[in-house]
Design a protein around this motif. Sequence first.
Motif: not given
Length: 124
Positions: A1-13, A25-33
């Motif tokens: 099972q592929v998991q994608l976890v975003e971070s870094g969002g927030g508030s900015v002016q 995570s969960g499968r090989t990352f490098s080949p895919y767009t």
Amino acid sequence: QVQLVESGGGSVQAGGSLRLSCVSSGRTFSPYTMGWFRQAPGKEREFVATLPRSESSPDYADSVKGRFTVSRNNAKNTLYLQMNSQKPENTAVYYCAQAQSFIPRRSPDEYIYWGQGTQVTVSS
């Protein structure tokens, strides 16, 4: 099972910068767009940027071209989005996604795995 976890969002002016990250995570990352999309309240999800494994041919929405930079570190299974010169209209939930493809893709229908999203709020 592929998991994608975003971070870094927030508030900015307006005029400020943020850097989003997406760890896969969960499968090989490098080949895919990989891609970034965003969805503002009351609007449809829209394309922001896409990057194939080679990083040689990124593609951007016209609205972010010249201000946003997409990159990836295949060794760390991580996708990035550097967002500079932020504008209030960039306020949205930002999603990373992984396609079953090896070339740049703009349509969300081409992506089969999605993260949960991270909120970006730009104030004027």
